[in-house]
Design a protein around this motif. Structure first.
Motif, mmCIF file in Angstrom:
data_model
loop_
_atom_site.group_PDB
_atom_site.id
_atom_site.type_symbol
_atom_site.label_atom_id
_atom_site.label_comp_id
_atom_site.label_asym_id
_atom_site.label_seq_id
_atom_site.Cartn_x
_atom_site.Cartn_y
_atom_site.Cartn_z
ATOM 1 N N ASP A 211 64.295 5.172 46.836
ATOM 2 C CA ASP A 211 64.398 3.808 47.380
ATOM 3 C C ASP A 211 63.680 3.686 48.713
ATOM 4 O OD1 ASP A 211 65.891 3.074 45.193
ATOM 5 O OD2 ASP A 211 67.829 3.224 46.211
ATOM 6 N N ALA A 212 63.714 4.747 49.496
ATOM 7 C CA ALA A 212 63.060 4.708 50.816
ATOM 8 C C ALA A 212 61.551 4.577 50.701
ATOM 9 C CB ALA A 212 63.412 5.969 51.611
ATOM 10 N N TYR A 213 61.005 4.919 49.544
ATOM 11 C CA TYR A 213 59.566 4.843 49.331
ATOM 12 C C TYR A 213 59.150 3.570 48.592
ATOM 13 C CZ TYR A 213 58.768 9.684 50.865
ATOM 14 O OH TYR A 213 58.665 10.830 51.602
ATOM 15 N N VAL A 214 60.039 2.603 48.485
ATOM 16 C CA VAL A 214 59.722 1.287 47.918
ATOM 17 C C VAL A 214 59.940 0.252 49.005
ATOM 18 C CG1 VAL A 214 60.230 -0.433 46.144
ATOM 19 C CG2 VAL A 214 60.446 2.017 45.619
ATOM 20 N N GLY A 215 58.882 -0.409 49.415
ATOM 21 C CA GLY A 215 58.975 -1.451 50.438
ATOM 22 C C GLY A 215 58.665 -2.802 49.835
ATOM 23 N N GLN A 216 59.469 -3.804 50.180
ATOM 24 C CA GLN A 216 59.291 -5.142 49.607
ATOM 25 C C GLN A 216 58.313 -5.955 50.443
ATOM 26 O OE1 GLN A 216 60.868 -6.208 46.556
ATOM 27 N NE2 GLN A 216 59.058 -7.481 46.850
ATOM 28 N N GLY A 217 57.156 -6.272 49.867
ATOM 29 C CA GLY A 217 56.174 -7.114 50.526
ATOM 30 C C GLY A 217 56.116 -8.479 49.888
ATOM 31 N N ASP A 218 55.153 -9.294 50.344
ATOM 32 C CA ASP A 218 55.026 -10.656 49.816
ATOM 33 C C ASP A 218 53.573 -11.028 49.512
ATOM 34 O OD1 ASP A 218 53.967 -10.911 52.351
ATOM 35 O OD2 ASP A 218 55.460 -12.352 53.070
ATOM 36 N N PHE A 219 52.747 -10.008 49.261
ATOM 37 C CA PHE A 219 51.321 -10.211 48.989
ATOM 38 C C PHE A 219 50.576 -10.749 50.216
ATOM 39 C CE2 PHE A 219 52.384 -10.767 44.233
ATOM 40 C CZ PHE A 219 52.115 -9.436 43.976
ATOM 41 N N GLN A 220 51.143 -10.567 51.404
ATOM 42 C CA GLN A 220 50.499 -10.980 52.650
ATOM 43 C C GLN A 220 50.299 -9.753 53.534
ATOM 44 O OE1 GLN A 220 49.619 -14.285 53.357
ATOM 45 N NE2 GLN A 220 50.282 -14.794 51.276
ATOM 46 N N ALA A 221 49.288 -9.797 54.405
ATOM 47 C CA ALA A 221 48.936 -8.632 55.217
ATOM 48 C C ALA A 221 50.070 -8.204 56.144
ATOM 49 C CB ALA A 221 47.675 -8.925 56.024
ATOM 50 N N GLN A 222 50.768 -9.168 56.742
ATOM 51 C CA GLN A 222 51.807 -8.820 57.703
ATOM 52 C C GLN A 222 52.919 -8.008 57.053
ATOM 53 O OE1 GLN A 222 51.637 -9.101 60.953
ATOM 54 N NE2 GLN A 222 53.590 -8.009 61.081
ATOM 55 N N SER A 223 53.254 -8.325 55.808
ATOM 56 C CA SER A 223 54.298 -7.555 55.128
ATOM 57 C C SER A 223 53.825 -6.134 54.854
ATOM 58 C CB SER A 223 54.723 -8.242 53.832
ATOM 59 O OG SER A 223 53.708 -8.177 52.840
ATOM 60 N N GLY A 224 52.549 -5.958 54.553
ATOM 61 C CA GLY A 224 52.015 -4.610 54.359
ATOM 62 C C GLY A 224 52.104 -3.786 55.625
ATOM 63 N N ARG A 225 51.842 -4.428 56.750
ATOM 64 C CA ARG A 225 51.954 -3.716 58.031
ATOM 65 C C ARG A 225 53.404 -3.352 58.321
ATOM 66 N NH1 ARG A 225 48.666 -4.653 63.545
ATOM 67 N NH2 ARG A 225 49.872 -3.265 64.870
ATOM 68 N N ARG A 226 54.314 -4.305 58.117
ATOM 69 C CA ARG A 226 55.732 -4.066 58.407
ATOM 70 C C ARG A 226 56.300 -2.939 57.545
ATOM 71 N NH1 ARG A 226 59.269 -6.098 55.286
ATOM 72 N NH2 ARG A 226 57.956 -7.870 54.689
ATOM 73 N N VAL A 227 56.003 -2.959 56.243
ATOM 74 C CA VAL A 227 56.535 -1.924 55.351
ATOM 75 C C VAL A 227 55.954 -0.555 55.708
ATOM 76 C CG1 VAL A 227 56.575 -1.095 52.967
ATOM 77 C CG2 VAL A 227 57.019 -3.512 53.457
ATOM 78 N N THR A 228 54.670 -0.501 56.024
ATOM 79 C CA THR A 228 54.043 0.783 56.361
ATOM 80 C C THR A 228 54.624 1.357 57.642
ATOM 81 O OG1 THR A 228 52.006 0.079 55.263
ATOM 82 C CG2 THR A 228 51.839 1.933 56.785
ATOM 83 N N GLU A 229 54.903 0.502 58.604
ATOM 84 C CA GLU A 229 55.543 0.987 59.826
ATOM 85 C C GLU A 229 56.892 1.639 59.512
ATOM 86 O OE1 GLU A 229 55.614 -2.578 62.097
ATOM 87 O OE2 GLU A 229 53.623 -2.244 62.991
ATOM 88 N N ARG A 230 57.639 1.045 58.585
ATOM 89 C CA ARG A 230 58.924 1.638 58.195
ATOM 90 C C ARG A 230 58.714 2.978 57.507
ATOM 91 N NH1 ARG A 230 62.018 1.944 53.814
ATOM 92 N NH2 ARG A 230 60.918 0.419 52.528
ATOM 93 N N PHE A 231 57.692 3.051 56.620
ATOM 94 C CA PHE A 231 57.399 4.332 55.972
ATOM 95 C C PHE A 231 57.089 5.415 57.004
ATOM 96 C CE2 PHE A 231 55.656 2.130 51.891
ATOM 97 C CZ PHE A 231 56.933 2.050 51.370
#
Length: 345
Positions: A211-231
């Protein structure tokens, strides 16, 4: 501006004859047709599209509602739709939903009010009563890229499952074992499918998707940045981040660079939805490419078939893996770029 009466006077026929020629009526003689068409060319006459639509109950206009006009994938899709529609004698009105269901329905409602002949939609979610009602009312409609389960209209899309399997196999051969995904919205069919395809491909190699390796995005760049920071903040960060669309991959790349880290030296990156600028990033991004142009053209052909009373068929085309250098690929595994075509002087 020339009128239909001017054309009639120039051709030496009645206005009714001109109208029959312009509407391709078979009762006009070959001689009259030739004279009318010559007069149209001479005077530069252009029929009134609105008035014609009132007579024929057709506007020769298609509506296209795309999920995000800033996403290069949808920009290319819209271009191919417009080109194919123009070749078939149709114009296209485009609405940008910006990944918002309310804005999507706003555009659909406006397009239907404009009396378009048919509607192409890439739905932002699976719960729009408006599109269900439009389909039930007999509106010619085709879903492209995404779809709404339970709505009985043709779907033109790509199948990325095989390409995702190829990607995971490729990453496994490179020695990666900790693989994470930035998922698209669970409300979209593509968001759900890509996560499940990734999970199944990992399972085939005996790997889990925590579960820790699944991040919920929204097909927008900002969500990709936010999820990667958590990873990156995890006690054991993933070795690879797979972004389920190109904009989230861009956000992931920004997050890695903001920390002074390098791709692929510190963490690898792959993406679904190849775009032209991926070859210009440093390093070039390994990605799954969809046949975007053909999807757009096929969707238009299916919609026009339904408008003309013929069955519009669903179509699924394969996606493919494009290997570059963002996952630690050795130079020998990366195909050379296509040759530059130069025009002759």
């Amino acid at each position: 501006m020339a009128s239909i009466k001017d054309v009639a006077a120039e051709a030496g026929v009645s206005a009714a004859t001109v109208s029959r020629v312009l509407n391709d009526h078979p009762s006009v003689s070959a001689d009259a047709r030739t004279r009318v068409l010559a007069a149209v060319a001479t005077l530069g006459y252009r029929p009134n599209a609105v008035a014609r639509s009132l007579r024929t109950d057709q506007t020769h206009t298609l509506g296209l509602v795309i999920s995000d006009v800033l996403n290069p994938y949808f920009t290319e899709l819209a271009r191919s739709v417009e080109e194919e529609a123009r070749a078939l004698g149709y114009s296209v009105i485009i609405g940008n939903a910006d990944e918002r269901p309310d804005l999507q329905d706003h555009h659909v409602r406006n397009l239907l009010d404009r009396r378009i002949d048919g509607l192409l939609v890439s739905p932002t979610d699976g719960g729009s009563p408006l599109m269900l009602d439009a389909a039930r009312a007999g509106t010619p409609m085709v879903f492209v890229d995404r779809w709404i389960p339970g709505v009985d209209v043709p779907v033109v899309r790509s199948d990325g499952q095989a390409a995702v399997r190829d990607l995971v196999e490729h990453l496994h051969r490179l020695g990666h074992r900790r693989l994470a995904i930035i998922a698209g919205p669970a409300a979209t069919t593509t968001g759900r499918e890509r996560v499940e395809a990734f999970r199944e491909a990992l399972r085939a190699h005996g790997l889990d998707l925590p579960d820790a390796y699944v991040g919920q995005g929204d097909f927008q760049a900002q969500s990709g940045r936010r999820v990667t920071e958590r990873f990156l903040d995890l006690p054991e960060p993933p070795e690879v981040v797979f972004a389920a669309d190109n904009l989230m991959a861009l956000g992931a790349l920004d997050a890695v660079r903001a920390r002074g880290m390098r791709v692929p030296g510190d963490i690898a990156l792959a993406a679904f939805d190849d775009v032209r600028w991926f070859v210009h990033t440093d390093p070039p991004v390994t990605a799954i490419a969809q046949p975007t142009g053909e999807l757009g053209r096929a969707a238009v052909r299916a919609l026009v078939a339904r408008i003309e009373g013929r069955p519009g068929e669903s179509l699924t085309l394969p996606a493919r893996l494009v290997i570059r250098r963002s996952c630690g690929e050795p130079p020998s595994s990366v195909p050379p770029p296509p040759p530059v075509r130069r025009s002759m002087p």
